[in-house]
Design a protein around this motif. Sequence first.
Motif, PDB file in Angstrom:
ATOM      1  N   VAL A  54       2.416 -18.348  -0.525  1.00 35.14           N
ATOM      2  CA  VAL A  54       1.371 -18.548  -1.363  1.00 35.14           C
ATOM      3  C   VAL A  54       0.829 -17.564  -1.972  1.00 35.14           C
ATOM      4  O   VAL A  54      -0.401 -17.563  -2.785  1.00 35.14           O
ATOM      5  N   SER A  55       1.362 -16.312  -1.807  1.00 36.22           N
ATOM      6  CA  SER A  55       0.976 -15.079  -2.744  1.00 36.22           C
ATOM      7  C   SER A  55       1.457 -15.236  -4.010  1.00 36.22           C
ATOM      8  O   SER A  55       1.238 -14.253  -4.870  1.00 36.22           O
ATOM      9  N   ALA A  81      -4.343 -16.797   5.466  1.00 39.12           N
ATOM     10  CA  ALA A  81      -2.994 -15.878   4.931  1.00 39.12           C
ATOM     11  C   ALA A  81      -3.584 -14.340   4.624  1.00 39.12           C
ATOM     12  O   ALA A  81      -4.604 -14.557   3.899  1.00 39.12           O
ATOM     13  N   GLY A  82      -3.042 -13.573   5.186  1.00 36.03           N
ATOM     14  CA  GLY A  82      -3.771 -12.211   4.942  1.00 36.03           C
ATOM     15  C   GLY A  82      -3.091 -11.101   5.966  1.00 36.03           C
ATOM     16  O   GLY A  82      -2.501 -11.502   6.806  1.00 36.03           O
ATOM     17  N   LEU A 101      -2.688  -5.861  -1.555  1.00 36.85           N
ATOM     18  CA  LEU A 101      -3.464  -6.783  -2.440  1.00 36.85           C
ATOM     19  C   LEU A 101      -2.898  -8.181  -2.781  1.00 36.85           C
ATOM     20  O   LEU A 101      -3.282  -9.037  -2.910  1.00 36.85           O
ATOM     21  N   THR A 102      -1.379  -7.999  -2.640  1.00 40.28           N
ATOM     22  CA  THR A 102      -0.583  -9.295  -2.657  1.00 40.28           C
ATOM     23  C   THR A 102      -0.859 -10.232  -1.635  1.00 40.28           C
ATOM     24  O   THR A 102      -1.359 -11.361  -1.654  1.00 40.28           O
ATOM     25  N   LEU A 105      -5.423 -10.516  -1.777  1.00 37.83           N
ATOM     26  CA  LEU A 105      -6.170 -11.038  -2.931  1.00 37.83           C
ATOM     27  C   LEU A 105      -5.652 -12.147  -3.863  1.00 37.83           C
ATOM     28  O   LEU A 105      -6.006 -13.038  -4.226  1.00 37.83           O
ATOM     29  N   ASP A 106      -4.145 -11.582  -4.042  1.00 33.64           N
ATOM     30  CA  ASP A 106      -3.095 -12.716  -4.940  1.00 33.64           C
ATOM     31  C   ASP A 106      -3.237 -14.132  -4.352  1.00 33.64           C
ATOM     32  O   ASP A 106      -3.387 -15.070  -4.709  1.00 33.64           O
ATOM     33  N   SER A 107      -3.055 -14.101  -2.815  1.00 32.84           N
ATOM     34  CA  SER A 107      -2.839 -15.244  -2.113  1.00 32.84           C
ATOM     35  C   SER A 107      -4.103 -16.212  -2.248  1.00 32.84           C
ATOM     36  O   SER A 107      -4.053 -17.330  -2.451  1.00 32.84           O
ATOM     37  N   ALA A 108      -5.076 -15.077  -2.106  1.00 33.47           N
ATOM     38  CA  ALA A 108      -6.494 -16.050  -2.134  1.00 33.47           C
ATOM     39  C   ALA A 108      -6.733 -16.696  -3.658  1.00 33.47           C
ATOM     40  O   ALA A 108      -7.081 -18.027  -3.912  1.00 33.47           O
TER      41      ALA A 108
END
Length: 246
Positions: A54-55, A81-82, A101-102, A105-108
């Motif tokens: 999901v990222s 996820a994180g 970051l991926t 932040l990207d996933s969110a």
Amino acid sequence: MTTIALLTGASGGLGHALAAELRREGWTVILVGRDLERLRAAHGSDAPCIETDVSTPEGARVAVAQCQRAIGLPTALAHCAGTTLLAPLHRTTPELYRNCLTANLDSAFFMLGAFVDALREARQPGAAVVVSSVVARIGVANHEAIAAAKAGVEGLVRSAAATYAPARIRINAVAPGIMDTPAVARIIGNEVSRAGAARQYPLPGIGDPADLARLMAWLLSDRAGWITGQVWAMDGGFSSIRPLVR
Ligand SMILES: NC(=O)c1ccc[n+]([C@@H]2O[C@H](COP(=O)([O-])OP(=O)(O)OC[C@H]3O[C@@H](n4cnc5c(N)ncnc54)[C@H](OP(=O)(O)O)[C@@H]3O)[C@@H](O)[C@H]2O)c1
């Protein structure tokens, strides 16, 4: 009405606790992770799982689309996820920074986007909760990359909550201090480091993912129906109080 919750990071420690809590509250929980074997090892072979990353924007859309095809529209999103990253700025390589970051932040950003798109298309209300961290709010040494990522997550949550409130889509975040999950096994892996970590908190201790799971399940429920755009700390007081020094 079927209440379907999409749970990312489901193979992890918080994901495991939250899946159990949401099921207790009557949700049908769809588990999302990058590795089917890991998901099944954590939840059993009969659990409904989606293998996707999901990222990425495509991976996030796959999570929502497969859920809709197999079971129905998810009206709740629990985005667990994180990662964590304990490293000072001068030891954070571009690759470590990018991965942090991926994953966080990207996933969110992409997962929330895919979830909101599906709800808007179906003209349905819904609720999302994403996971930030204590280090987003207060400066904690050696956490520059994860602090930047999670501060981004909190900004994302507030803006998206404002955008989608008229569509009755609620978006909140939780911000835990250290919790006993595989993510920090190396940091609290022995008694000395565990006790040292616990001492940093005004209410001394290590967070229990089951406690955070109860807060997240409540935020997704109708009992929190007038709450959006908030960041809920669960950190033994770390980010907001300074105990009396004797
Ligand atoms: N534990 C703590 O002390 C602590 C403190 C503050 C905040 N948090 C936050 O709490 C959340 C849950 O963490 P946890 O403690 O449960 O950790 P965990 O046990 O390591 O689980 C993290 C999950 O995130 C997924 N994940 C990791 N990297 C990913 C990536 N690049 N793309 C997509 N998914 C990825 C993993 O799933 P797969 O590898 O199976 O896909 C894993 O299931 C995270 O957002 C973390 O930042 C944790």
